[in-house]
Design a protein around this motif. Sequence first.
Motif, PDB file in Angstrom:
ATOM      1  N   ASP A   1      -4.131  -5.055  -9.976  1.00  0.00           N
ATOM      2  CA  ASP A   1      -5.540  -4.692 -10.168  1.00  0.00           C
ATOM      3  C   ASP A   1      -6.363  -4.984  -8.914  1.00  0.00           C
ATOM      4  OD1 ASP A   1      -4.763  -4.096 -12.696  1.00  0.00           O
ATOM      5  OD2 ASP A   1      -5.817  -5.754 -13.665  1.00  0.00           O
ATOM      6  N   ALA A   2      -5.912  -5.940  -8.107  1.00  0.00           N
ATOM      7  CA  ALA A   2      -6.650  -6.278  -6.884  1.00  0.00           C
ATOM      8  C   ALA A   2      -6.649  -5.117  -5.894  1.00  0.00           C
ATOM      9  CB  ALA A   2      -6.034  -7.516  -6.231  1.00  0.00           C
ATOM     10  N   ASP A   3      -5.773  -4.127  -6.119  1.00  0.00           N
ATOM     11  CA  ASP A   3      -5.683  -2.975  -5.219  1.00  0.00           C
ATOM     12  C   ASP A   3      -6.455  -1.765  -5.738  1.00  0.00           C
ATOM     13  OD1 ASP A   3      -3.883  -4.261  -3.335  1.00  0.00           O
ATOM     14  OD2 ASP A   3      -2.465  -4.236  -5.006  1.00  0.00           O
ATOM     15  N   SER A   4      -7.331  -1.987  -6.720  1.00  0.00           N
ATOM     16  CA  SER A   4      -8.212  -0.908  -7.179  1.00  0.00           C
ATOM     17  C   SER A   4      -9.132  -0.511  -6.022  1.00  0.00           C
ATOM     18  CB  SER A   4      -9.067  -1.392  -8.351  1.00  0.00           C
ATOM     19  OG  SER A   4      -9.967  -2.398  -7.872  1.00  0.00           O
TER      20      SER A   4
ATOM     21  N   ILE B   1     -10.258  -3.008  -2.947  1.00  0.00           N
ATOM     22  CA  ILE B   1      -9.999  -2.757  -1.511  1.00  0.00           C
ATOM     23  C   ILE B   1     -11.324  -2.593  -0.764  1.00  0.00           C
ATOM     24  CG2 ILE B   1      -8.928  -1.164   0.139  1.00  0.00           C
ATOM     25  CD1 ILE B   1      -6.920  -2.944  -1.440  1.00  0.00           C
ATOM     26  N   LYS B   2     -12.304  -1.998  -1.419  1.00  0.00           N
ATOM     27  CA  LYS B   2     -13.630  -1.863  -0.791  1.00  0.00           C
ATOM     28  C   LYS B   2     -14.198  -3.246  -0.464  1.00  0.00           C
ATOM     29  CE  LYS B   2     -18.033   0.400  -1.687  1.00  0.00           C
ATOM     30  NZ  LYS B   2     -18.853   1.056  -2.696  1.00  0.00           N
ATOM     31  N   ARG B   3     -14.051  -4.148  -1.406  1.00  0.00           N
ATOM     32  CA  ARG B   3     -14.565  -5.502  -1.212  1.00  0.00           C
ATOM     33  C   ARG B   3     -13.789  -6.220  -0.099  1.00  0.00           C
ATOM     34  NH1 ARG B   3     -14.829  -9.747  -6.149  1.00  0.00           N
ATOM     35  NH2 ARG B   3     -12.646  -9.184  -6.205  1.00  0.00           N
ATOM     36  N   PHE B   4     -12.479  -6.022  -0.090  1.00  0.00           N
ATOM     37  CA  PHE B   4     -11.654  -6.658   0.946  1.00  0.00           C
ATOM     38  C   PHE B   4     -12.043  -6.149   2.336  1.00  0.00           C
ATOM     39  CE2 PHE B   4      -8.008  -7.045   3.721  1.00  0.00           C
ATOM     40  CZ  PHE B   4      -7.555  -8.324   3.467  1.00  0.00           C
ATOM     41  N   LEU B   5     -12.210  -4.825   2.469  1.00  0.00           N
ATOM     42  CA  LEU B   5     -12.546  -4.253   3.786  1.00  0.00           C
ATOM     43  C   LEU B   5     -13.946  -4.673   4.224  1.00  0.00           C
ATOM     44  CD1 LEU B   5     -11.086  -0.643   3.389  1.00  0.00           C
ATOM     45  CD2 LEU B   5     -10.095  -2.546   4.680  1.00  0.00           C
ATOM     46  N   ALA B   6     -14.866  -4.775   3.275  1.00  0.00           N
ATOM     47  CA  ALA B   6     -16.234  -5.188   3.618  1.00  0.00           C
ATOM     48  C   ALA B   6     -16.250  -6.651   4.070  1.00  0.00           C
ATOM     49  CB  ALA B   6     -17.154  -4.990   2.410  1.00  0.00           C
ATOM     50  N   ARG B   7     -15.386  -7.446   3.474  1.00  0.00           N
ATOM     51  CA  ARG B   7     -15.325  -8.874   3.822  1.00  0.00           C
ATOM     52  C   ARG B   7     -14.568  -9.097   5.126  1.00  0.00           C
ATOM     53  NH1 ARG B   7     -12.362 -13.485   2.726  1.00  0.00           N
ATOM     54  NH2 ARG B   7     -13.552 -15.246   1.901  1.00  0.00           N
ATOM     55  N   ASN B   8     -13.711  -8.128   5.482  1.00  0.00           N
ATOM     56  CA  ASN B   8     -12.853  -8.258   6.670  1.00  0.00           C
ATOM     57  C   ASN B   8     -12.947  -7.011   7.543  1.00  0.00           C
ATOM     58  OD1 ASN B   8     -11.043 -10.804   6.089  1.00  0.00           O
ATOM     59  ND2 ASN B   8     -11.100  -9.646   4.163  1.00  0.00           N
ATOM     60  N   PRO B   9     -14.119  -6.689   8.050  1.00  0.00           N
ATOM     61  CA  PRO B   9     -14.236  -5.439   8.828  1.00  0.00           C
ATOM     62  C   PRO B   9     -13.500  -5.551  10.161  1.00  0.00           C
ATOM     63  CG  PRO B   9     -16.301  -6.671   8.880  1.00  0.00           C
ATOM     64  CD  PRO B   9     -15.403  -7.405   7.933  1.00  0.00           C
TER      65      PRO B   9
ATOM     66  N   ARG C   1      -5.818   3.698  13.938  1.00  0.00           N
ATOM     67  CA  ARG C   1      -7.280   3.474  13.891  1.00  0.00           C
ATOM     68  C   ARG C   1      -7.615   2.557  12.733  1.00  0.00           C
ATOM     69  NH1 ARG C   1      -9.056   5.873   9.490  1.00  0.00           N
ATOM     70  NH2 ARG C   1      -8.399   7.966   8.882  1.00  0.00           N
ATOM     71  N   GLU C   2      -8.851   2.050  12.773  1.00  0.00           N
ATOM     72  CA  GLU C   2      -9.285   1.136  11.720  1.00  0.00           C
ATOM     73  C   GLU C   2      -9.278   1.840  10.360  1.00  0.00           C
ATOM     74  OE1 GLU C   2     -13.021  -0.819  12.546  1.00  0.00           O
ATOM     75  OE2 GLU C   2     -13.176  -1.526  10.488  1.00  0.00           O
ATOM     76  N   MET C   3      -8.873   1.123   9.343  1.00  0.00           N
ATOM     77  CA  MET C   3      -8.903   1.671   7.979  1.00  0.00           C
ATOM     78  C   MET C   3     -10.304   1.534   7.395  1.00  0.00           C
ATOM     79  SD  MET C   3      -6.712   0.448   4.663  1.00  0.00           S
ATOM     80  CE  MET C   3      -7.225   0.931   3.016  1.00  0.00           C
ATOM     81  N   THR C   4     -10.771   2.566   6.724  1.00  0.00           N
ATOM     82  CA  THR C   4     -12.031   2.486   5.997  1.00  0.00           C
ATOM     83  C   THR C   4     -11.759   2.841   4.530  1.00  0.00           C
ATOM     84  OG1 THR C   4     -12.797   4.778   6.088  1.00  0.00           O
ATOM     85  CG2 THR C   4     -13.156   3.434   8.076  1.00  0.00           C
TER      86      THR C   4
ATOM     87  N   GLY D   1       0.999   5.417   7.845  1.00  0.00           N
ATOM     88  CA  GLY D   1       1.218   3.976   7.869  1.00  0.00           C
ATOM     89  C   GLY D   1      -0.086   3.261   7.591  1.00  0.00           C
ATOM     90  N   ALA D   2       0.035   2.045   7.064  1.00  0.00           N
ATOM     91  CA  ALA D   2      -1.181   1.273   6.771  1.00  0.00           C
ATOM     92  C   ALA D   2      -0.854  -0.212   6.731  1.00  0.00           C
ATOM     93  CB  ALA D   2      -1.768   1.700   5.423  1.00  0.00           C
ATOM     94  N   ALA D   3      -1.827  -1.009   7.117  1.00  0.00           N
ATOM     95  CA  ALA D   3      -1.706  -2.472   7.016  1.00  0.00           C
ATOM     96  C   ALA D   3      -3.068  -3.032   6.667  1.00  0.00           C
ATOM     97  CB  ALA D   3      -1.230  -3.071   8.340  1.00  0.00           C
ATOM     98  N   LEU D   4      -3.084  -3.825   5.613  1.00  0.00           N
ATOM     99  CA  LEU D   4      -4.304  -4.495   5.177  1.00  0.00           C
ATOM    100  C   LEU D   4      -4.266  -5.904   5.774  1.00  0.00           C
ATOM    101  CD1 LEU D   4      -6.409  -3.403   3.164  1.00  0.00           C
ATOM    102  CD2 LEU D   4      -5.113  -4.547   1.346  1.00  0.00           C
ATOM    103  N   CYS D   5      -5.313  -6.258   6.476  1.00  0.00           N
ATOM    104  CA  CYS D   5      -5.309  -7.574   7.129  1.00  0.00           C
ATOM    105  C   CYS D   5      -6.688  -8.204   7.011  1.00  0.00           C
ATOM    106  CB  CYS D   5      -4.915  -7.393   8.594  1.00  0.00           C
ATOM    107  SG  CYS D   5      -5.000  -8.900   9.573  1.00  0.00           S
TER     108      CYS D   5
END
Length: 142
Positions: free
Chosen positions: A30-33, A37-45, A6-9, A59-63
Amino acid sequence: MGVEIREMTIRDYEPVYALWSKSEGIGLSDADSKEGIKRFLARNPGFSFVAVDSGQIVGAALCGHDGRRGYIHHLSTSQSHRRQGIGRSLVGRCMYALMRIGIGKCHLFVFGDNQGAIDFWEQVGYAQRVELVMMSQQIAGG
Ligand SMILES: CC(C)(COP(=O)(O)OP(=O)(O)OC[C@H]1O[C@@H](n2cnc3c(N)ncnc32)[C@H](O)[C@@H]1OP(=O)(O)O)[C@@H](O)C(=O)NCCC(=O)NCCS
Protein backbone atom coordinates in the motif's frame (compact mmCIF):
# COMPACT_ATOMS: atom_id res chain seq x y z
CA MET A 1 19.46 7.89 -29.28
CA GLY A 2 20.80 6.59 -25.97
CA VAL A 3 19.10 5.91 -22.69
CA GLU A 4 18.60 9.09 -20.65
CA ILE A 5 18.60 9.15 -16.85
CA ARG A 6 16.45 11.91 -15.37
CA GLU A 7 14.78 12.74 -12.09
CA MET A 8 11.56 10.85 -11.39
CA THR A 9 8.41 12.89 -10.87
CA ILE A 10 4.92 11.82 -9.89
CA ARG A 11 3.94 12.10 -13.59
CA ASP A 12 6.04 8.96 -14.11
CA TYR A 13 4.02 6.99 -11.56
CA GLU A 14 1.90 4.82 -13.89
CA PRO A 15 4.73 3.53 -16.14
CA VAL A 16 7.05 3.13 -13.16
CA TYR A 17 4.43 1.17 -11.22
CA ALA A 18 3.85 -1.01 -14.30
CA LEU A 19 7.60 -1.68 -14.49
CA TRP A 20 7.77 -2.60 -10.79
CA SER A 21 4.73 -4.87 -11.14
CA LYS A 22 6.46 -6.84 -13.91
CA SER A 23 9.78 -7.07 -12.04
CA GLU A 24 10.50 -10.23 -10.08
CA GLY A 25 12.13 -9.40 -6.80
CA ILE A 26 10.12 -6.22 -6.15
CA GLY A 27 7.61 -6.43 -3.30
CA LEU A 28 4.85 -3.84 -3.66
CA SER A 29 2.54 -2.70 -0.87
CA ASP A 30 0.00 0.00 0.00
CA ALA A 31 2.97 2.33 0.56
CA ASP A 32 3.45 2.26 -3.24
CA SER A 33 0.05 3.80 -3.99
CA LYS A 34 0.16 6.98 -6.07
CA GLU A 35 -0.46 9.01 -2.92
CA GLY A 36 2.34 7.19 -1.10
CA ILE A 37 4.88 7.73 -3.87
CA LYS A 38 3.78 11.36 -4.25
CA ARG A 39 4.49 11.91 -0.58
CA PHE A 40 7.85 10.13 -0.80
CA LEU A 41 8.97 12.21 -3.81
CA ALA A 42 7.82 15.45 -2.19
CA ARG A 43 9.76 14.59 0.96
CA ASN A 44 12.84 13.55 -1.05
CA PRO A 45 13.05 15.81 -4.11
CA GLY A 46 15.98 15.13 -6.46
CA PHE A 47 16.93 11.64 -5.24
CA SER A 48 14.81 9.29 -7.38
CA PHE A 49 15.52 8.64 -11.06
CA VAL A 50 14.11 6.98 -14.16
CA ALA A 51 15.85 5.67 -17.27
CA VAL A 52 14.10 6.62 -20.50
CA ASP A 53 14.64 5.08 -23.94
CA SER A 54 12.78 6.66 -26.87
CA GLY A 55 10.18 8.09 -24.49
CA GLN A 56 9.62 4.79 -22.66
CA ILE A 57 10.56 4.28 -19.03
CA VAL A 58 12.93 1.29 -18.91
CA GLY A 59 14.35 1.69 -15.40
CA ALA A 60 13.58 3.32 -12.08
CA ALA A 61 15.05 3.77 -8.62
CA LEU A 62 13.31 5.30 -5.63
CA CYS A 63 15.78 6.92 -3.27
CA GLY A 64 15.52 9.09 -0.21
CA HIS A 65 17.05 9.75 3.17
CA ASP A 66 16.05 10.44 6.75
CA GLY A 67 18.69 13.12 7.30
CA ARG A 68 21.17 10.50 8.49
CA ARG A 69 21.20 7.51 6.11
CA GLY A 70 20.10 7.03 2.52
CA TYR A 71 17.74 4.30 1.31
CA ILE A 72 17.16 2.91 -2.18
CA HIS A 73 13.90 1.10 -2.92
CA HIS A 74 12.53 -0.78 -5.92
CA LEU A 75 15.47 -0.51 -8.30
CA SER A 76 14.31 -2.07 -11.54
CA THR A 77 15.39 -2.31 -15.18
CA SER A 78 12.94 -3.67 -17.77
CA GLN A 79 13.78 -7.17 -19.04
CA SER A 80 14.55 -5.84 -22.53
CA HIS A 81 17.19 -3.43 -21.23
CA ARG A 82 19.07 -5.45 -18.61
CA ARG A 83 22.86 -5.85 -18.56
CA GLN A 84 23.39 -2.54 -20.34
CA GLY A 85 24.56 -0.59 -17.31
CA ILE A 86 21.20 1.08 -16.60
CA GLY A 87 20.92 -0.23 -13.04
CA ARG A 88 24.46 0.87 -12.31
CA SER A 89 23.75 4.35 -13.74
CA LEU A 90 20.55 4.75 -11.71
CA VAL A 91 22.34 3.76 -8.51
CA GLY A 92 25.22 6.10 -9.37
CA ARG A 93 22.83 9.03 -9.67
CA CYS A 94 21.17 8.17 -6.36
CA MET A 95 24.50 7.82 -4.56
CA TYR A 96 25.80 11.08 -5.99
CA ALA A 97 22.67 12.95 -4.90
CA LEU A 98 23.07 11.55 -1.37
CA MET A 99 26.79 12.31 -1.28
CA ARG A 100 26.18 15.93 -2.31
CA ILE A 101 24.16 16.57 0.84
CA GLY A 102 26.61 14.78 3.12
CA ILE A 103 24.83 11.44 3.61
CA GLY A 104 27.63 8.98 4.32
CA LYS A 105 25.91 5.60 3.95
CA CYS A 106 23.01 4.10 2.02
CA HIS A 107 20.98 0.99 2.93
CA LEU A 108 18.56 -1.16 0.96
CA PHE A 109 16.55 -4.35 1.32
CA VAL A 110 16.82 -7.37 -0.98
CA PHE A 111 14.83 -10.61 -0.75
CA GLY A 112 17.28 -13.26 0.42
CA ASP A 113 16.53 -15.52 -2.58
CA ASN A 114 17.07 -12.76 -5.16
CA GLN A 115 20.60 -13.85 -6.00
CA GLY A 116 20.78 -11.87 -9.28
CA ALA A 117 20.05 -8.65 -7.42
CA ILE A 118 22.51 -9.52 -4.63
CA ASP A 119 25.19 -10.09 -7.29
CA PHE A 120 24.27 -6.77 -8.89
CA TRP A 121 24.47 -4.85 -5.60
CA GLU A 122 27.84 -6.40 -4.81
CA GLN A 123 29.09 -5.38 -8.25
CA VAL A 124 28.10 -1.75 -7.63
CA GLY A 125 29.83 -1.66 -4.25
CA TYR A 126 27.29 -2.81 -1.66
CA ALA A 127 28.11 -5.41 1.01
CA GLN A 128 25.72 -7.79 2.78
CA ARG A 129 25.25 -7.04 6.49
CA VAL A 130 25.07 -10.61 7.70
CA GLU A 131 25.34 -9.47 11.34
CA LEU A 132 21.98 -7.65 11.11
CA VAL A 133 18.38 -8.87 11.13
CA MET A 134 15.62 -6.69 9.73
CA MET A 135 12.67 -6.12 12.09
CA SER A 136 9.37 -4.36 11.30
CA GLN A 137 6.09 -3.60 13.02
CA GLN A 138 2.83 -2.87 11.27
CA ILE A 139 1.53 0.49 12.55
CA ALA A 140 -1.39 0.95 10.19
CA GLY A 141 -2.44 -0.24 6.75
CA GLY A 142 0.31 0.29 4.21
C1 LIG B 1 18.93 -6.03 -10.48
C2 LIG B 1 18.66 -5.18 -11.74
C3 LIG B 1 18.06 -3.83 -11.33
C4 LIG B 1 20.00 -4.95 -12.48
O1 LIG B 1 19.76 -4.01 -13.52
P1 LIG B 1 20.67 -3.93 -14.84
O2 LIG B 1 20.33 -2.66 -15.52
O3 LIG B 1 20.55 -5.18 -15.63
O4 LIG B 1 22.13 -3.87 -14.19
P2 LIG B 1 23.52 -3.42 -14.89
O5 LIG B 1 23.48 -3.70 -16.35
O6 LIG B 1 23.85 -2.04 -14.47
O7 LIG B 1 24.53 -4.46 -14.19
C5 LIG B 1 25.78 -4.06 -13.64
C6 LIG B 1 26.55 -5.31 -13.23
O8 LIG B 1 25.84 -5.98 -12.17
C7 LIG B 1 25.97 -7.41 -12.34
N1 LIG B 1 24.63 -8.00 -12.59
C8 LIG B 1 23.52 -7.38 -13.03
N2 LIG B 1 22.49 -8.25 -13.10
C9 LIG B 1 22.97 -9.44 -12.68
C10 LIG B 1 22.39 -10.74 -12.54
N3 LIG B 1 21.10 -10.96 -12.81
N4 LIG B 1 23.19 -11.75 -12.11
C11 LIG B 1 24.49 -11.54 -11.81
N5 LIG B 1 25.11 -10.33 -11.94
C12 LIG B 1 24.34 -9.30 -12.36
C13 LIG B 1 26.88 -7.62 -13.55
O9 LIG B 1 28.22 -7.69 -13.08
C14 LIG B 1 26.66 -6.35 -14.33
O10 LIG B 1 27.74 -6.03 -15.17
P3 LIG B 1 27.93 -6.82 -16.58
O11 LIG B 1 26.60 -6.81 -17.28
O12 LIG B 1 28.98 -6.00 -17.27
O13 LIG B 1 28.37 -8.21 -16.22
C15 LIG B 1 17.70 -5.92 -12.72
O14 LIG B 1 18.16 -7.24 -12.94
C16 LIG B 1 16.26 -5.98 -12.24
O15 LIG B 1 15.47 -5.07 -12.50
N6 LIG B 1 15.88 -7.08 -11.54
C17 LIG B 1 14.51 -7.26 -11.09
C18 LIG B 1 14.15 -6.31 -9.96
C19 LIG B 1 15.04 -6.50 -8.76
O16 LIG B 1 15.31 -7.60 -8.30
N7 LIG B 1 15.52 -5.36 -8.24
C20 LIG B 1 16.36 -5.31 -7.06
C21 LIG B 1 15.51 -5.01 -5.90
S1 LIG B 1 16.54 -4.92 -4.44
